[in-house]
Design a protein around this motif. Structure first.
Motif, PDB file in Angstrom:
ATOM      1  N   ILE A  42       0.942  -1.166   0.102  1.00 27.95           N
ATOM      2  CA  ILE A  42      -0.017   0.118  -0.134  1.00 27.95           C
ATOM      3  C   ILE A  42       1.048   1.237  -0.152  1.00 27.95           C
ATOM      4  CG2 ILE A  42      -1.995  -1.044   1.267  1.00 27.95           C
ATOM      5  CD1 ILE A  42      -0.874   0.088   3.822  1.00 27.95           C
ATOM      6  N   THR A  43       0.305   2.289  -0.606  1.00 26.55           N
ATOM      7  CA  THR A  43       1.069   3.649  -0.336  1.00 26.55           C
ATOM      8  C   THR A  43       0.457   4.405   0.783  1.00 26.55           C
ATOM      9  OG1 THR A  43       1.494   3.995  -2.673  1.00 26.55           O
ATOM     10  CG2 THR A  43       1.088   5.974  -1.452  1.00 26.55           C
ATOM     11  N   VAL A  44       1.322   4.764   1.637  1.00 26.63           N
ATOM     12  CA  VAL A  44       1.072   5.538   3.064  1.00 26.63           C
ATOM     13  C   VAL A  44       1.602   7.105   2.580  1.00 26.63           C
ATOM     14  CG1 VAL A  44       0.918   5.797   5.436  1.00 26.63           C
ATOM     15  CG2 VAL A  44       0.705   3.703   4.334  1.00 26.63           C
TER      16      VAL A  44
ATOM     17  N   TYR B  52      -2.484  10.311   8.870  1.00 23.04           N
ATOM     18  CA  TYR B  52      -1.996   9.518   7.792  1.00 23.04           C
ATOM     19  C   TYR B  52      -3.255   9.325   6.868  1.00 23.04           C
ATOM     20  CZ  TYR B  52       1.980   8.816  11.149  1.00 23.04           C
ATOM     21  OH  TYR B  52       2.967   9.164  11.850  1.00 23.04           O
ATOM     22  N   CYS B  53      -2.893   8.839   5.592  1.00 22.04           N
ATOM     23  CA  CYS B  53      -3.587   8.798   4.491  1.00 22.04           C
ATOM     24  C   CYS B  53      -2.972   7.753   3.657  1.00 22.04           C
ATOM     25  CB  CYS B  53      -4.047  10.072   3.659  1.00 22.04           C
ATOM     26  SG  CYS B  53      -5.539   9.824   2.489  1.00 22.04           S
TER      27      CYS B  53
ATOM     28  N   ARG C 266      -7.782   6.603   6.308  1.00 31.49           N
ATOM     29  CA  ARG C 266      -7.136   7.671   6.635  1.00 31.49           C
ATOM     30  C   ARG C 266      -7.279   7.821   8.436  1.00 31.49           C
ATOM     31  NH1 ARG C 266     -10.294  13.450   5.508  1.00 31.49           N
ATOM     32  NH2 ARG C 266      -9.418  14.183   7.607  1.00 31.49           N
ATOM     33  N   ASN C 267      -6.365   8.278   8.830  1.00 32.39           N
ATOM     34  CA  ASN C 267      -6.357   8.182  10.238  1.00 32.39           C
ATOM     35  C   ASN C 267      -6.008   9.762  11.010  1.00 32.39           C
ATOM     36  OD1 ASN C 267      -4.868   8.424  13.024  1.00 32.39           O
ATOM     37  ND2 ASN C 267      -5.045   6.250  13.242  1.00 32.39           N
TER      38      ASN C 267
ATOM     39  N   GLY D  72     -12.925   8.534   5.639  1.00 29.07           N
ATOM     40  CA  GLY D  72     -12.225   7.784   4.778  1.00 29.07           C
ATOM     41  C   GLY D  72     -12.988   7.407   3.541  1.00 29.07           C
ATOM     42  N   ILE D  73     -14.154   7.798   3.188  1.00 26.41           N
ATOM     43  CA  ILE D  73     -14.871   7.461   1.913  1.00 26.41           C
ATOM     44  C   ILE D  73     -14.361   8.468   0.908  1.00 26.41           C
ATOM     45  CG2 ILE D  73     -17.119   7.567   0.757  1.00 26.41           C
ATOM     46  CD1 ILE D  73     -18.173   6.276   3.216  1.00 26.41           C
TER      47      ILE D  73
END
Length: 543
Positions: free
Chosen positions: A69-71, A106-107, A166-167, A225-226
């Motif tokens: 995954i990309t963070v 973070y996303c 996302r956080n 997060g949507i």
């Protein structure tokens, strides 16, 4: 990559990935040891809540070795996190490094998107980069939903299963070797479900109104997060193609990922099978042209089983033949015009960019203008004709060949017409075969007769002599009947000229004048650029 399997007993739904909290930190190998300024952390995520699930649960989605995954960290850095544990399971743990431990937000996006960027260069953005977007939204740019997706039986192409998370735990203190949460990964896309009972070469979904359903887009990630997809380099078609090592898509159930939205002019799905031995293409087509259909994120619209005439909204079978003229590009030409049943039938006439025939052809009823030739409302590359949209080649939604025959059929480009002219031998006939239908026979040039390429034996140049000896009973060829063209309510130049639309805007006097489109006009001379409102023939091609 992920293995997406939607098991029997499900309705037409696509469920979310699930992740579990990790136990201990995952030690990096020596080759993965953090360099100065990089700090190892472990990310976990949870499953999308049941409140947003589709009607039926019970599917199973598992991670496989190599998933990543990309963070984006709080500095907007694109970081790769790889699956460390959980291969073959519904939960997984991802390990990677961050360039800074200071940010606490973070996303992330799946699948790995190394070229994507976080707009504004920071997760915490004070001004929304997209108009009317809430300032709390994050925007990921540079994402791509493939226009060709690998057919995956009972599931969908993992590269098309685009999700974001996302956080926003701003109070959390971040330390190296810590476990962090990304919240729930949530699908960006909607899905189209179809079940086949025989094998096909390609399955295509088209938005009839030219709506953006795939291609480049930005993801506007909300606080929940949507994501909302904002098209940047859109496509109105998406196709399923065979997996590597396969030549056909086997019978089964498949899902196509598309960008969510409302298709106000409906859609068309086509399943194409090519019989290269008999030079024949069979397309099963199901089209909704008079209904509006919404496609929602995380849901699938079921197109049912591909069977001929089984419901009120039936699948129809269209079988057409083609000829391989040995052209350099590999382009194959159909044997008939759109609307015709034999090579000598004239078929239907179409204005450029329109997909239905009509009785009268004039600027006042042309679809892509405001009633006059002075303002074009679509396909305009010249500011003298209104707002420039930069479109110079027909989208498949406006392609008469594709919309009427479906599948892989389309109108020829300027370059393909030029190739047909320069690589074949053309001969006018006063009657094709045993008929009295006039037109041009276009032959594949015989071996050792290259001098015949581009030669044209017209009614005015009857003394043109080819090197080879050509016969419709022996040599590969297509017949283009002299069907003339329609202007207003009159059919002009019948038995004198053939007039075929291409897919490209035309150029006159070295200027792109957007009222014109390129056509192949054959009488005593080769080609022409005609007014777009004129009704002309269409001869489909494929590759």
């Amino acid at each position: 990559m992920k293995q997406f399997k939607l098991y029997s007993g499900m309705a037409a739904v696509c469920t979310m990935l699930t992740f579990a909290s990790c136990g201990n930190d995952i030690e990096l190998t020596e080759a993965q040891a953090p360099v100065k300024g990089e700090y190892k952390v472990t990310f976990t995520a949870s499953q999308e809540s049941s409140a947003t699930r589709t009607a039926v649960d019970g599917s199973n989605v598992v991670w496989q070795s190599g998933d990543a995954i990309t963070v984006f960290d709080g500095g907007g850095n694109n970081r790769t996190f790889e699956l460390a544990t959980g291969a073959g399971e519904t939960t997984g743990q991802f390990v990677g490094t961050l360039q800074t431990l200071t940010p606490k937000k973070y996303c992330a996006v799946y699948p790995l998107a190394p070229d994507a960027q976080l707009a504004g260069g920071d997760v915490v953005v004070s001004d929304a980069p997209i108009a009317d977007a809430p300032a709390s939204d994050y925007t990921i740019t540079g994402l791509v939903l493939p226009v060709e997706q690998v057919a995956t039986r009972d599931g969908f192409d993992p590269q098309a299963a685009i999700m974001t998370a996302r956080n926003d735990d701003a109070d959390k203190i971040v330390n190296e070797n810590e476990d962090l949460s990304l919240g729930a990964f949530k699908h960006v896309c909607a899905f189209v479900k179809v079940t086949t009972t025989e094998e096909y070469d390609r399955i295509t979904f088209t938005a009839n109104g030219g709506d953006s359903i795939a291609g480049g887009f930005d993801a506007q990630v909300g606080a929940d997060g949507i994501s909302k997809a904002i098209p940047t380099s859109p496509s109105c078609t998406v196709s399923l193609v065979p997996a590597a090592g396969s030549t056909k898509i086997a019978a089964g159930t498949y899902f196509i990922a598309i960008l969510p939205g409302v298709l106000e002019e409906g859609f068309t799905m086509s399943c194409t099978s090519i019989d290269s031995d008999n030079k024949e293409v069979t397309t099963m087509v199901r089209s909704y042209s008079d209904r509006t259909q919404a496609f929602s994120r995380h849901n699938a619209v079921n197109m049912g089983t591909v069977e001929e005439g089984v419901t009120a909204a039936t699948w129809t079978r269209n079988t057409q033949k083609y000829v391989d003229l040995g052209l350099t590009s590999g382009t194959k030409w159909a044997t008939c015009n759109v609307g015709a049943t034999t090579p000598t039938d004239y078929g239907d006439y179409f204005a450029w960019g329109e997909t239905s025939t009509k009785d009268e052809f004039e600027w006042t009823n042309y679809k892509w203008c405001n009633g006059t030739e002075n303002v074009m409302t679509k396909y305009n590359a010249n500011s003298s004709y209104g707002d420039v949209d930069g479109r110079t080649v027909l989208e498949l939604a406006d392609d008469a060949a594709h919309r009427n025959w479906g599948g892989i059929w389309r109108m020829p480009t300027y370059q393909e017409f030029e190739e047909l002219k320069s690589e074949c031998y053309w001969e006018w006939t006063e009657g094709y075969g045993s008929t009295s239908v006039k037109g041009y026979i276009v032959y594949q040039v015989q071996p050792n007769a290259d001098d015949d390429k581009g030669k044209k034996k017209t009614p005015q140049d009857t003394d043109v002599t080819p090197v080879g000896s050509y016969s419709i009973n022996v040599d590969n060829h297509i017949f283009l009947p002299a069907a003339g063209y329609y202007q207003y309510n009159r059919n002009n130049a019948v038995d004198q000229a053939l007039d075929y639309w291409g897919a490209s805007l035309g150029v006159r006097n070295n200027t792109n004048q957007s009222r014109y489109a390129y056509n192949l006009f054959c009488s005593s001379y080769w080609d022409f650029c005609g007014d777009r409102f004129v009704g002309e023939s269409v001869r489909p091609v494929l590759k």
